[in-house]
Write a protein that holds these residues in place. Sequence first.
Motif, PDB file in Angstrom:
ATOM      1  N   ARG A  43      19.284  45.103  16.010  1.00  7.58           N
ATOM      2  CA  ARG A  43      20.092  44.870  13.839  1.00  7.58           C
ATOM      3  C   ARG A  43      19.124  45.701  13.504  1.00  7.58           C
ATOM      4  O   ARG A  43      19.799  46.230  12.178  1.00  7.58           O
ATOM      5  N   GLU A  44      17.640  44.820  13.043  1.00  9.77           N
ATOM      6  CA  GLU A  44      16.588  45.442  12.350  1.00  9.77           C
ATOM      7  C   GLU A  44      15.981  46.997  12.494  1.00  9.77           C
ATOM      8  O   GLU A  44      16.217  47.504  11.488  1.00  9.77           O
ATOM      9  N   ALA A  45      16.862  47.202  13.766  1.00 10.38           N
ATOM     10  CA  ALA A  45      15.972  48.241  13.991  1.00 10.38           C
ATOM     11  C   ALA A  45      17.045  49.548  13.075  1.00 10.38           C
ATOM     12  O   ALA A  45      16.557  50.801  12.869  1.00 10.38           O
ATOM     13  N   ILE A  46      17.875  49.312  13.955  1.00  8.77           N
ATOM     14  CA  ILE A  46      18.382  49.916  13.348  1.00  8.77           C
ATOM     15  C   ILE A  46      19.339  50.127  11.339  1.00  8.77           C
ATOM     16  O   ILE A  46      19.267  51.039  10.656  1.00  8.77           O
ATOM     17  N   PHE A  47      19.378  49.226  11.341  1.00  8.40           N
ATOM     18  CA  PHE A  47      19.089  48.833   9.535  1.00  8.40           C
ATOM     19  C   PHE A  47      18.676  49.605   8.444  1.00  8.40           C
ATOM     20  O   PHE A  47      18.774  49.879   7.652  1.00  8.40           O
ATOM     21  N   GLU A  48      17.426  49.121   9.295  1.00  5.76           N
ATOM     22  CA  GLU A  48      16.276  48.758   8.799  1.00  5.76           C
ATOM     23  C   GLU A  48      15.094  49.943   8.530  1.00  5.76           C
ATOM     24  O   GLU A  48      14.443  50.599   7.853  1.00  5.76           O
ATOM     25  N   GLU A  49      15.912  50.676   9.716  1.00  5.91           N
ATOM     26  CA  GLU A  49      14.912  51.704   9.926  1.00  5.91           C
ATOM     27  C   GLU A  49      15.373  53.641  10.558  1.00  5.91           C
ATOM     28  O   GLU A  49      14.802  54.275  10.073  1.00  5.91           O
ATOM     29  N   ILE A  50      16.512  52.971  10.968  1.00  7.77           N
ATOM     30  CA  ILE A  50      17.080  54.417  11.325  1.00  7.77           C
ATOM     31  C   ILE A  50      18.186  54.903  10.003  1.00  7.77           C
ATOM     32  O   ILE A  50      18.177  55.552   9.667  1.00  7.77           O
ATOM     33  N   ILE A  51      18.959  53.824   9.449  1.00  8.15           N
ATOM     34  CA  ILE A  51      20.194  54.143   8.745  1.00  8.15           C
ATOM     35  C   ILE A  51      19.372  54.865   7.175  1.00  8.15           C
ATOM     36  O   ILE A  51      19.477  56.047   6.826  1.00  8.15           O
ATOM     37  N   PRO A  52      18.078  54.083   7.177  1.00 11.37           N
ATOM     38  CA  PRO A  52      17.153  54.592   6.002  1.00 11.37           C
ATOM     39  C   PRO A  52      16.941  56.282   6.491  1.00 11.37           C
ATOM     40  O   PRO A  52      16.353  57.050   5.553  1.00 11.37           O
ATOM     41  N   THR A  53      16.391  56.784   7.746  1.00 13.90           N
ATOM     42  CA  THR A  53      16.821  58.373   7.704  1.00 13.90           C
ATOM     43  C   THR A  53      17.811  58.982   7.148  1.00 13.90           C
ATOM     44  O   THR A  53      17.709  60.008   7.683  1.00 13.90           O
ATOM     45  N   LEU A  54      19.022  58.606   7.203  1.00 13.22           N
ATOM     46  CA  LEU A  54      20.283  59.395   7.564  1.00 13.22           C
ATOM     47  C   LEU A  54      21.299  59.280   5.750  1.00 13.22           C
ATOM     48  O   LEU A  54      20.834  59.283   5.312  1.00 13.22           O
ATOM     49  N   ASP A  55      21.506  60.631   6.197  1.00 12.60           N
ATOM     50  CA  ASP A  55      21.815  61.414   5.018  1.00 12.60           C
ATOM     51  C   ASP A  55      23.469  60.684   4.119  1.00 12.60           C
ATOM     52  O   ASP A  55      24.143  61.387   3.564  1.00 12.60           O
ATOM     53  N   LEU A  56      24.881  60.540   5.192  1.00 13.59           N
ATOM     54  CA  LEU A  56      25.462  60.228   4.897  1.00 13.59           C
ATOM     55  C   LEU A  56      25.615  58.471   3.959  1.00 13.59           C
ATOM     56  O   LEU A  56      24.654  58.198   3.742  1.00 13.59           O
ATOM     57  N   SER A  57      26.448  58.216   3.823  1.00 11.96           N
ATOM     58  CA  SER A  57      26.867  57.849   2.432  1.00 11.96           C
ATOM     59  C   SER A  57      26.814  56.185   3.209  1.00 11.96           C
ATOM     60  O   SER A  57      27.067  55.912   4.164  1.00 11.96           O
ATOM     61  N   VAL A 101      12.660  58.494  28.765  1.00 15.72           N
ATOM     62  CA  VAL A 101      11.440  59.371  27.941  1.00 15.72           C
ATOM     63  C   VAL A 101      12.135  61.159  26.846  1.00 15.72           C
ATOM     64  O   VAL A 101      11.697  60.873  25.946  1.00 15.72           O
ATOM     65  N   SER A 102      12.650  61.734  27.814  1.00 11.09           N
ATOM     66  CA  SER A 102      13.702  62.989  26.830  1.00 11.09           C
ATOM     67  C   SER A 102      14.741  62.393  26.218  1.00 11.09           C
ATOM     68  O   SER A 102      14.747  62.408  25.515  1.00 11.09           O
ATOM     69  N   LYS A 103      14.873  60.767  26.234  1.00  7.88           N
ATOM     70  CA  LYS A 103      16.129  59.955  25.830  1.00  7.88           C
ATOM     71  C   LYS A 103      15.324  60.186  24.062  1.00  7.88           C
ATOM     72  O   LYS A 103      16.043  59.763  23.231  1.00  7.88           O
ATOM     73  N   TYR A 104      13.794  59.039  24.435  1.00  5.79           N
ATOM     74  CA  TYR A 104      13.883  59.007  23.335  1.00  5.79           C
ATOM     75  C   TYR A 104      12.677  60.011  22.192  1.00  5.79           C
ATOM     76  O   TYR A 104      13.457  60.392  21.454  1.00  5.79           O
ATOM     77  N   LYS A 105      12.433  61.044  23.065  1.00  8.18           N
ATOM     78  CA  LYS A 105      12.727  62.339  22.082  1.00  8.18           C
ATOM     79  C   LYS A 105      13.472  62.783  21.565  1.00  8.18           C
ATOM     80  O   LYS A 105      13.408  63.276  20.167  1.00  8.18           O
ATOM     81  N   VAL A 106      14.710  63.240  21.917  1.00  6.37           N
ATOM     82  CA  VAL A 106      15.880  63.106  21.322  1.00  6.37           C
ATOM     83  C   VAL A 106      16.990  62.284  20.099  1.00  6.37           C
ATOM     84  O   VAL A 106      17.220  62.511  19.368  1.00  6.37           O
ATOM     85  N   ARG A 107      16.718  61.524  20.472  1.00  3.91           N
ATOM     86  CA  ARG A 107      17.626  59.994  19.888  1.00  3.91           C
ATOM     87  C   ARG A 107      16.504  59.318  19.309  1.00  3.91           C
ATOM     88  O   ARG A 107      17.347  58.215  18.481  1.00  3.91           O
ATOM     89  N   VAL A 108      15.407  59.243  19.453  1.00  6.74           N
ATOM     90  CA  VAL A 108      14.789  57.846  18.526  1.00  6.74           C
ATOM     91  C   VAL A 108      13.372  58.955  17.731  1.00  6.74           C
ATOM     92  O   VAL A 108      13.337  58.424  16.566  1.00  6.74           O
ATOM     93  N   LEU A 109      12.692  59.531  18.271  1.00  5.92           N
ATOM     94  CA  LEU A 109      11.236  60.078  17.742  1.00  5.92           C
ATOM     95  C   LEU A 109      11.672  60.988  16.115  1.00  5.92           C
ATOM     96  O   LEU A 109      11.001  60.451  15.375  1.00  5.92           O
ATOM     97  N   PRO A 110      13.243  61.072  16.515  1.00  6.61           N
ATOM     98  CA  PRO A 110      13.478  61.709  15.002  1.00  6.61           C
ATOM     99  C   PRO A 110      13.259  60.600  14.076  1.00  6.61           C
ATOM    100  O   PRO A 110      13.572  61.389  12.725  1.00  6.61           O
ATOM    101  N   SER A 111      13.923  59.596  14.245  1.00  4.80           N
ATOM    102  CA  SER A 111      13.763  58.792  13.225  1.00  4.80           C
ATOM    103  C   SER A 111      12.885  58.100  12.847  1.00  4.80           C
ATOM    104  O   SER A 111      12.160  57.872  11.387  1.00  4.80           O
ATOM    105  N   VAL A 112      11.878  57.890  13.514  1.00  9.07           N
ATOM    106  CA  VAL A 112       9.855  57.661  14.063  1.00  9.07           C
ATOM    107  C   VAL A 112       9.695  58.693  12.986  1.00  9.07           C
ATOM    108  O   VAL A 112       9.513  58.168  11.618  1.00  9.07           O
ATOM    109  N   LEU A 113       9.789  59.245  13.563  1.00  5.10           N
ATOM    110  CA  LEU A 113       9.102  61.206  11.914  1.00  5.10           C
ATOM    111  C   LEU A 113       9.931  60.671  10.900  1.00  5.10           C
ATOM    112  O   LEU A 113       9.173  61.005   9.933  1.00  5.10           O
ATOM    113  N   GLU A 114      11.159  60.826  10.352  1.00  2.57           N
ATOM    114  CA  GLU A 114      11.716  61.017   9.364  1.00  2.57           C
ATOM    115  C   GLU A 114      11.635  59.777   8.281  1.00  2.57           C
ATOM    116  O   GLU A 114      11.453  59.802   7.261  1.00  2.57           O
ATOM    117  N   TYR A 115      11.385  58.780   8.938  1.00  2.00           N
ATOM    118  CA  TYR A 115      10.871  57.187   8.229  1.00  2.00           C
ATOM    119  C   TYR A 115       9.766  57.351   7.560  1.00  2.00           C
ATOM    120  O   TYR A 115       9.851  57.145   6.118  1.00  2.00           O
TER     121      TYR A 115
END
Length: 474
Positions: A318-332, A364-378
Amino acid sequence: MQPLNRNTAQITQARPTKVIQFGEGNFLRGFVDWMIDLLNEKTDFNGGVEIIQPLDKGIYKLLNQQDGLYHVVLEGIQDGQTVQEKRLITCVNHSHSPYADYEQYLQLGENPDLEFIISNTTEAGIAFEPADASPESTPASFPGKLTALLHRRFTHFNGAPDKALTIIPCELIEKNGENLRATVLQFAQHWDLPADFINWIQNDTTFCNTLVDRIVPGFPKDTINEIQQELGFEDTLVVKAEPFHLWVIEAPESVAKAFPTEQAGLQVKFVEDLTPYRTRKVRILNGAHTALVPVAYLQGLRTVRESVEDETTGPFIREAIFEEIIPTLDLSTEELNQFANDVIERFQNPFIHHELLSIALNSVSKYKVRVLPSVLEYHKRKGQLPQRLLRSLAALILFYKGEYNGEQIPLNDTPEVLDFFQKAWQKENAAETVQAVLANQDFWGTDLTQLDGLTALVTQEVEKLQAQAQLRPV
């Protein structure tokens, strides 16, 4: 128990066919046809569906034996409440196989009431097949069949612009509508079809890019006897699905008016650009799955539901989603939070037994596509590193050791990836292993050791997990 058909179910109303649907599988029947059925009930849409079996083998005969009728069973959690609903789907008029009667199939294009074509023929379905040499015999490919049908319609109505159709593919590829249009045009040129037809496809026919989201497990074989007893019918085509549904469609306003899903209260969004919604789904839904798996598995958990409800991994995701992923996105924020809450409820669905190992395929490939962009954008936006998402990366590295706390982990990835990790874990210590993994540009598309502080943080998390394993009873 009665067989299911229009006579036994006392369904006499025949609706004009407005939709041709390529694909008779569980997803379209538990997603699109379910929606069309609700449109018929709650709006003046009043549309029937003709289903096309796109492959030589399928269930079109079974559908026709039941006169197109079947039940959708929704099971899950919605707004905090357990949902169990059964709905008889009545919008399917008939099912066809172009292989059994190609001319009958082509004649469907002559229907003046037809407005939409919807498809789901797998990700590989939208592809040009040069072996489909002519529209005179049944093409093997879906785009070939579609081109032949569209050409019959064009010819029958003398190229009338108002008889052009709206094409809404549901295949899980980016720009699915644009790709399908390009493939249809490729077939038109391959078959030397008239320039006027090509103009009709380019200028009058609407191809929509889409994003679909609903888990449809399909036929509930474990509980079918109980379900049929409750229904009172011998329905051999029951489809089980979760309550959540989302369909994002890039389309002009005219399509939204012709397909009035908002009036029916359905979660269908007509947008100019679905890119933010695709990014939201990949980062929050898929990203949370991928981030959760190694962390939860190393904690001894084995399913998504128990992981989300666990006192340790539940707060983590929950903390990963709300505190680390959502802040990297541009919708409301409101939209993002609502979607995230829906995701958590979907993860908690007590009717779906979702094994972590089934999600762990090619992690590994899933982390690159699904999670790593959030890491870098955060890091870009905050100037800090997202600790939970990197804890997941640490757990992933340890997961790929193939053994934890004395237990073997059944890894499922390419030989190249597995071989790399086997060698990386032969290094002298965890720090060297982490260094080697993070520097692998084939994995990540970049050298992650160049991101200040990342290597130290991931190494620290790996060492913590190793220490925890030593403290846990085997």
